[in-house]
Structure formats: structure tokens, C-alpha cells
Scaffold this active site. Structure first.
Site, PDB file in Angstrom:
ATOM      1  CE1 TYR A   1     -26.569  12.851  69.324  1.00  0.00           C
ATOM      2  CE2 TYR A   1     -26.862  10.580  68.650  1.00  0.00           C
ATOM      3  CZ  TYR A   1     -26.773  11.539  69.645  1.00  0.00           C
ATOM      4  OH  TYR A   1     -26.888  11.156  70.962  1.00  0.00           O
TER       5      TYR A   1
ATOM      6  N   PRO B   1     -20.556   5.681  77.925  1.00  0.00           N
ATOM      7  CG  PRO B   1     -20.787   3.649  76.781  1.00  0.00           C
ATOM      8  CD  PRO B   1     -21.133   5.100  76.675  1.00  0.00           C
TER       9      PRO B   1
HETATM   10  N1  LIG Z   1     -28.745  11.267  75.084  1.00  0.00           N
HETATM   11  C1  LIG Z   1     -27.735  12.096  75.187  1.00  0.00           C
HETATM   12  O1  LIG Z   1     -27.861  13.239  75.673  1.00  0.00           O
HETATM   13  C2  LIG Z   1     -26.369  11.629  74.703  1.00  0.00           C
HETATM   14  C3  LIG Z   1     -25.222  12.401  74.969  1.00  0.00           C
HETATM   15  C4  LIG Z   1     -23.994  11.925  74.521  1.00  0.00           C
HETATM   16  C5  LIG Z   1     -23.915  10.722  73.811  1.00  0.00           C
HETATM   17  N2  LIG Z   1     -25.059  10.015  73.540  1.00  0.00           N
HETATM   18  C6  LIG Z   1     -24.994   8.717  72.819  1.00  0.00           C
HETATM   19  O2  LIG Z   1     -24.039   7.878  73.445  1.00  0.00           O
HETATM   20  C7  LIG Z   1     -23.087   7.414  72.493  1.00  0.00           C
HETATM   21  C8  LIG Z   1     -21.730   7.235  73.153  1.00  0.00           C
HETATM   22  O3  LIG Z   1     -21.364   8.385  73.891  1.00  0.00           O
HETATM   23  P1  LIG Z   1     -19.999   9.187  73.634  1.00  0.00           P
HETATM   24  O4  LIG Z   1     -19.602   9.103  72.227  1.00  0.00           O
HETATM   25  O5  LIG Z   1     -20.204  10.508  74.270  1.00  0.00           O
HETATM   26  O6  LIG Z   1     -18.930   8.470  74.559  1.00  0.00           O
HETATM   27  P2  LIG Z   1     -18.257   7.032  74.731  1.00  0.00           P
HETATM   28  O7  LIG Z   1     -19.037   5.979  74.073  1.00  0.00           O
HETATM   29  O8  LIG Z   1     -18.000   6.965  76.163  1.00  0.00           O
HETATM   30  O9  LIG Z   1     -16.855   7.236  73.973  1.00  0.00           O
HETATM   31  C9  LIG Z   1     -16.738   7.053  72.597  1.00  0.00           C
HETATM   32  C10 LIG Z   1     -15.289   7.165  72.187  1.00  0.00           C
HETATM   33  O10 LIG Z   1     -14.498   6.251  72.925  1.00  0.00           O
HETATM   34  C11 LIG Z   1     -13.495   5.693  72.107  1.00  0.00           C
HETATM   35  N3  LIG Z   1     -13.727   4.238  72.020  1.00  0.00           N
HETATM   36  C12 LIG Z   1     -14.897   3.594  71.819  1.00  0.00           C
HETATM   37  N4  LIG Z   1     -14.726   2.262  71.830  1.00  0.00           N
HETATM   38  C13 LIG Z   1     -13.416   2.051  72.051  1.00  0.00           C
HETATM   39  C14 LIG Z   1     -12.623   0.896  72.159  1.00  0.00           C
HETATM   40  N5  LIG Z   1     -13.159  -0.325  72.085  1.00  0.00           N
HETATM   41  N6  LIG Z   1     -11.287   1.050  72.360  1.00  0.00           N
HETATM   42  C15 LIG Z   1     -10.752   2.269  72.454  1.00  0.00           C
HETATM   43  N7  LIG Z   1     -11.468   3.436  72.358  1.00  0.00           N
HETATM   44  C16 LIG Z   1     -12.784   3.303  72.165  1.00  0.00           C
HETATM   45  C17 LIG Z   1     -13.603   6.363  70.760  1.00  0.00           C
HETATM   46  O11 LIG Z   1     -12.745   7.496  70.809  1.00  0.00           O
HETATM   47  P3  LIG Z   1     -11.917   8.003  69.506  1.00  0.00           P
HETATM   48  O12 LIG Z   1     -12.986   8.459  68.551  1.00  0.00           O
HETATM   49  O13 LIG Z   1     -11.059   9.092  70.033  1.00  0.00           O
HETATM   50  O14 LIG Z   1     -11.142   6.824  69.016  1.00  0.00           O
HETATM   51  C18 LIG Z   1     -15.059   6.791  70.732  1.00  0.00           C
HETATM   52  O15 LIG Z   1     -15.290   7.862  69.851  1.00  0.00           O
HETATM   53  C19 LIG Z   1     -23.125   8.447  71.362  1.00  0.00           C
HETATM   54  O16 LIG Z   1     -22.670   7.914  70.148  1.00  0.00           O
HETATM   55  C20 LIG Z   1     -24.593   8.797  71.344  1.00  0.00           C
HETATM   56  O17 LIG Z   1     -25.312   7.821  70.588  1.00  0.00           O
HETATM   57  C21 LIG Z   1     -26.272  10.450  74.002  1.00  0.00           C
END
Ligand SMILES: NC(=O)c1ccc[n+]([C@@H]2O[C@H](COP(=O)([O-])OP(=O)(O)OC[C@H]3O[C@@H](n4cnc5c(N)ncnc54)[C@H](OP(=O)(O)O)[C@@H]3O)[C@@H](O)[C@H]2O)c1
Length: 322
Positions: free
Chosen positions: A63, A211
Site C-alpha cells: 500500500y 468485507p
Molecule cells: N490481502 C489482500 O489481498 C487485500 C486485498 C484487498 C483489500 N485488503 C484489505 O482489506 C481492506 C478493505 O478492503 P477494500 O477496501 O477492498 O473493501 P471494503 O472494505 O469492502 O470497502 C471499502 C469501501 O467501502 C466504503 N465504506 C466503508 N465503510 C463504509 C460505511 N460505514 N458506510 C458506507 N460506505 C463505507 C468506502 O467507500 P468510499 O471510499 O467510496 O466511500 C470504502 O472505501 C483494505 O483496506 C485492505 O487493508 C487486503
């Protein structure tokens, strides 16, 4: 007080939700997922997460090559939180590297975390390295034995791969404590690919990334499909953001909205509450947040108690989509 869970067989207690910090990756690769956040916004997001009761954070070398790790720890200090008060999970990037690189880059990780210890160091993915997984896991074990990291995890590993990693560690008196994989109401492969069963049997925590399916489960794209036009390329692919997905997932989103109204919550909170309840203590989640109110909402999501019929109804509606 939010009930905590043990991180695998370790003595680390984590809240059922931690904060995902890919949103703090800055320019470069990070911007392929999410728009860059300034330091002040990151500071408020992290403070809001702490205030809501979150006690751990997930970041990675990938990141932004240290950008997210530095931004996170700068924000923690600014919020008055010091080393030892929270846990941090980070990850080593295997792409185009040998296992020896894990040891060669650990001081860079420690420097980027600015005095906060590495509670969990994870191999970011099972592919891309010039060395075998066995060599990579052994290198992680050496770091643990040298006291540079507290615990060892992997990410995106299959059931067989995580079982082998744990076996290698057991031979040295250590354990694999976590496997970070994608899990959500729209991604339930752990139920069929052996990962959930293996994690339960070996007492390994599954850390659910994406998630909220990268935001799809919040319902905002169903409400305003025009927002699809602004989604960054990798995020678009991860969440399969398109009109067809919106149509297929509409009944599930409607149910999330209905429950949200009944609980005085948001659809995102209901989706997270389902995830950290449905699989029991084995699964914890790391939603990312780009706005302070999203981080604030995480505390209440951890305290929501959905009933068994509500959990089953959501599982039923999501089953054809998983
Ligand atoms: N190990 C791996 O290969 C891998 C891959 C992907 C991610 N990750 C980790 O997982 C974390 C989360 O995954 P992700 O960012 O892909 O997806 P996510 O958590 O499913 O979605 C995050 C997005 O959802 C929205 N959101 C979050 N909380 C909210 C709420 N309470 N109300 C409304 N919208 C909300 C925001 O969108 P907006 O920004 O549009 O407002 C945020 O940027 C990452 O930060 C990272 O640490 C790991």
C-alpha cells in the site's frame, strides 16, 4: 466494552472489526483502487476508528511502499495512541522477490511503522515469489525467533497452503495465526473451498478483506448508479461494479436496507454484523474507510446483534450471488 476475539492461537485480543488501511496508500498503485486521502483526513479516520473501539489496523508494504504504514502510525500518534495500545498487521510483498527479501526488508517495515511493533506480519499472496512458500514461511519464522515480529500470517492462501504453512511453523514450535482472504455476503468461497473448515480445525483466524465488497454492500451504487462512472479500475474489478451486478444484488441490498431501518443502522453496518456473527469467532473483518463517519460506524456494527432468522435470511439471499 466490545467483546474481543483471540487472533488464532496467539495471546493477542482483537476487536471483531479492525480498520483496513489500503485507503491510505497515497499515489501510485493505491490510486488505482481509491482516490488519495490527505493527512488530515487520514488522521480523522484513524481517530474515529479508535474512538469507536477498534483496537487493530491492517496495512501492507504494497500500500504505497510504506505510505500507508507511515500515514497510519503518524495518525495514531496524533490521536494520542502509542505502541502497545493497539495492534498492527502488515504484509510483505512477494512479487518478483526471493524469500531472503523478507529479512532484508523488515527494517524498512519497522522504520515505516515509526516505533509501533509488528503484531502480525503476513505473506501478501501465495504467488509471485522466486522462492517456495516453504522458504518464505521459514524466513518469517526467523524474524519471529529474532523478535522482529510477534506473529506470522498469510494472505490469499488456499486451505492446503495454509495447512502446510502451519505445519512448517509447528516444526519450529510456532503457529500460523491468520489467513487474510476475501469474505463478504457477496464472496463466500471459504464455505466451499476448505478454508473455513481448515481454519476452524487449526484454530487460525480468517481476516476478511473487502468485507463490503469494496463498497457495493453499502447500497450507495444501487441508489445512485451514476457513481459507477467514477470507480477506479482495480476497485471496479474487485467489486465487479457494473449494472448487471447492481440488478442481481438488488434483493440482498433491499433486505440490508430493511434491517438497517429496523436497527437504526446503515446497510454497511448490517453487512459487517452478519460477517462477524455468521461464521462465529473464526472470522474478523477489516473494512476500509475513506471518510470519518464510516470509521465511526464500525463501533456500532460490532455491537449489533442480528437474530438467527435475520442471519439466515441474509445468507439465503446471498447464496446465489456468492
Ligand atoms: N490481502 C489482500 O489481498 C487485500 C486485498 C484487498 C483489500 N485488503 C484489505 O482489506 C481492506 C478493505 O478492503 P477494500 O477496501 O477492498 O473493501 P471494503 O472494505 O469492502 O470497502 C471499502 C469501501 O467501502 C466504503 N465504506 C466503508 N465503510 C463504509 C460505511 N460505514 N458506510 C458506507 N460506505 C463505507 C468506502 O467507500 P468510499 O471510499 O467510496 O466511500 C470504502 O472505501 C483494505 O483496506 C485492505 O487493508 C487486503
Amino acid at each position: 466494552m466490545i467483546a474481543t476475539r483471540m487472533l488464532g492461537s496467539s495471546d493477542i485480543e482483537v476487536t471483531p472489526i479492525g480498520l483496513g488501511c489500503m485507503q491510505f496508500a497515497g499515489p501510485g498503485l493505491g490510486a488505482q483502487f481509491y482516490p488519495e486521502l490527505d493527512g488530515a483526513t487520514i488522521g480523522t479516520v484513524v481517530k474515529s476508528a479508535l474512538d469507536s473501539g477498534i483496537n487493530w489496523f491492517d496495512t501492507a508494504e504494497m500500500y504505497g511502499g510504506g505510505h500507508s504504514e507511515r500515514a497510519l502510525t503518524t495518525a495514531l500518534r496524533a490521536a494520542g495512541t502509542g505502541p502497545g495500545e493497539i495492534s498492527i498487521a502488515t504484509k510483505w510483498t512477494p512479487l518478483g522477490r526471493t524469500a531472503g527479501n523478507i529479512g532484508r526488508t523488515i527494517d524498512a517495515r519497522i522504520a515505516a511503522l515509526q516505533g509501533f511493533p509488528i503484531t502480525l506480519h503476513q505473506i501478501h499472496q501465495p504467488f509471485g515469489s522466486f522462492s517456495s512458500q516453504t522458504r518464505q514461511v521459514q524466513e518469517m519464522a526467523q524474524l519471529r525467533e529474532a523478535g522482529k515480529i510477534a506473529h506470522i500470517g498469510v494472505s490469499n492462501f488456499s486451505a492446503r497452503q495454509m495447512e502446510r504453512a502451519d505445519r512448517i511453523l509447528r516444526e519450529r514450535g510456532l503457529r500460523l495465526v491468520a489467513n487474510q482472504v476475501q469474505i463478504s455476503l457477496l464472496h463466500r468461497r471459504i464455505e466451499d473451498n476448505g478454508v473455513l473448515e481448515t481454519a476452524r480445525r487449526l484454530e487460525i483466524t480468517l481476516i476478511a478483506y473487502s468485507p463490503l465488497k469494496s463498497g457495493l454492500l453499502t447500497g450507495k451504487f444501487h441508489e445512485s448508479p451514476d457513481l459507477l462512472d467514477n470507480i477506479r479500475p482495480i476497485r471496479r474489478a474487485l467489486g465487479r461494479f457494473n449494472q448487471r451486478t447492481l440488478a442481481r444484488t438488488a434483493p440482498l441490498i433491499d433486505e440490508l436496507r430493511k434491517l438497517a431501518a429496523a436497527y437504526g443502522a446503515t446497510p454497511a453496518q448490517i453487512a459487517l454484523a452478519w460477517l462477524i456473527t455468521y461464521y462465529g469467532d473464526t472470522v474478523v473483518a477489516i473494512p476500509g474507510a475513506s471518510k470519518p463517519h464510516q470509521a465511526t460506524e464500525l463501533g456500532a456494527a460490532m455491537e449489533l446483534r442480528l437474530t438467527d432468522p435475520e442471519l439466515s435470511r441474509l445468507a439465503e439471499l446471498s447464496a446465489p450471488l456468492k
